[in-house]
Write an enzyme that holds these catalytic residues in place. Structure first.
Site, PDB file in Angstrom:
ATOM      1  N   GLY A  53       0.933  22.007  -3.744  1.00 16.41           N
ATOM      2  CA  GLY A  53       0.533  22.658  -4.981  1.00 16.41           C
ATOM      3  C   GLY A  53       1.674  22.882  -5.962  1.00 16.41           C
TER       4      GLY A  53
ATOM      5  N   ILE B 145      -6.460  12.683  -5.723  1.00 16.50           N
ATOM      6  CA  ILE B 145      -6.822  11.732  -6.781  1.00 16.50           C
ATOM      7  C   ILE B 145      -6.204  12.165  -8.110  1.00 16.50           C
ATOM      8  CG2 ILE B 145      -8.751  10.836  -8.157  1.00 16.50           C
ATOM      9  CD1 ILE B 145     -10.390  10.854  -5.491  1.00 16.50           C
TER      10      ILE B 145
ATOM     11  N   GLU C 155       0.850  -1.189   0.000  1.00 14.55           N
ATOM     12  CA  GLU C 155       0.000   0.000   0.000  1.00 14.55           C
ATOM     13  C   GLU C 155       0.884   1.237   0.000  1.00 14.55           C
ATOM     14  OE1 GLU C 155      -3.709   2.138   2.355  1.00 14.55           O
ATOM     15  OE2 GLU C 155      -2.943   0.226   3.103  1.00 14.55           O
TER      16      GLU C 155
ATOM     17  N   TYR D  41      -2.504  11.358  -8.023  1.00  9.79           N
ATOM     18  CA  TYR D  41      -2.268   9.916  -8.172  1.00  9.79           C
ATOM     19  C   TYR D  41      -2.469   9.471  -9.614  1.00  9.79           C
ATOM     20  CZ  TYR D  41      -2.625   9.914  -3.042  1.00  9.79           C
ATOM     21  OH  TYR D  41      -2.452  10.160  -1.704  1.00  9.79           O
TER      22      TYR D  41
END
Length: 174
Positions: free
Chosen positions: A103, A139, A91, A142
């Protein structure tokens, strides 16, 4: 394990050391970091040292510090946990805690480097992660690093009395 660098990246990864303990506790306890973790309890020196002793030192976790390539300032941490050698998977987890470090794409760069490390150096076949469904910035990061959405677990965790959805994402070493 030694430093892991890519000249095309604005960050590099180095092994976590005991000297990083105070910094990790500080980062991990920031609301901006903690609210994005399923485990939201405050970190203490004792809990971090227990994690290091029972997880990192036993090989169940590989944890690295994300540092800016220019100057070496630590800005976060990335890790592979619950390393499963039978099924060659682990994981993935990350947090950026350094002042002004969010950012800038550091998370995506660190993810790409850790994926490469997991596949090329550790010989793993699969990495997966869990992320809150409403954490759209993570998200997106990723996905840029190569992870694909695999499932949405509705009302999977209960935090502060509210149920939250979890998105499972994965990447394969093809």
């Amino acid at each position: 394990m030694c430093e892991y660098r890519d000249p095309a990246m604005a960050v590099y990864l180095r092994p976590m050391t005991p000297e990083d303990t105070d910094l990790i506790i500080f980062w991990r306890n920031q609301d901006a970091v903690r609210r994005n973790f399923i485990y939201q309890e405050l970190f203490t020196r004792e809990s971090h040292e227990h994690w290091t002793r029972t997880m990192v030192e036993t090989g169940r976790v590989v944890q690295m510090i994300i540092c800016e390539a220019q100057g070496g300032r630590p800005v976060g941490s990335v890790y592979l946990r619950d390393i499963d050698r039978r099924h060659n998977k682990a994981e993935y987890g990350i947090f950026i805690g350094g002042d002004g470090a969010r950012g800038k794409g550091y998370g995506t760069m660190a993810a790409r480097m850790m994926i490469r490390y997991a596949f090329e150096e550790m010989g793993l076949h699969r990495l997966f992660l869990r992320v809150f469904a409403d954490n759209t910035r993570a998200i997106r990061s990723y996905e840029k690093a190569g992870f694909k959405r695999e499932a949405c677990l509705r009302d999977d965790v209960r935090i502060d009395g509210c149920y939250r959805d979890i998105v499972l994402m994965g990447i394969l070493n093809t």
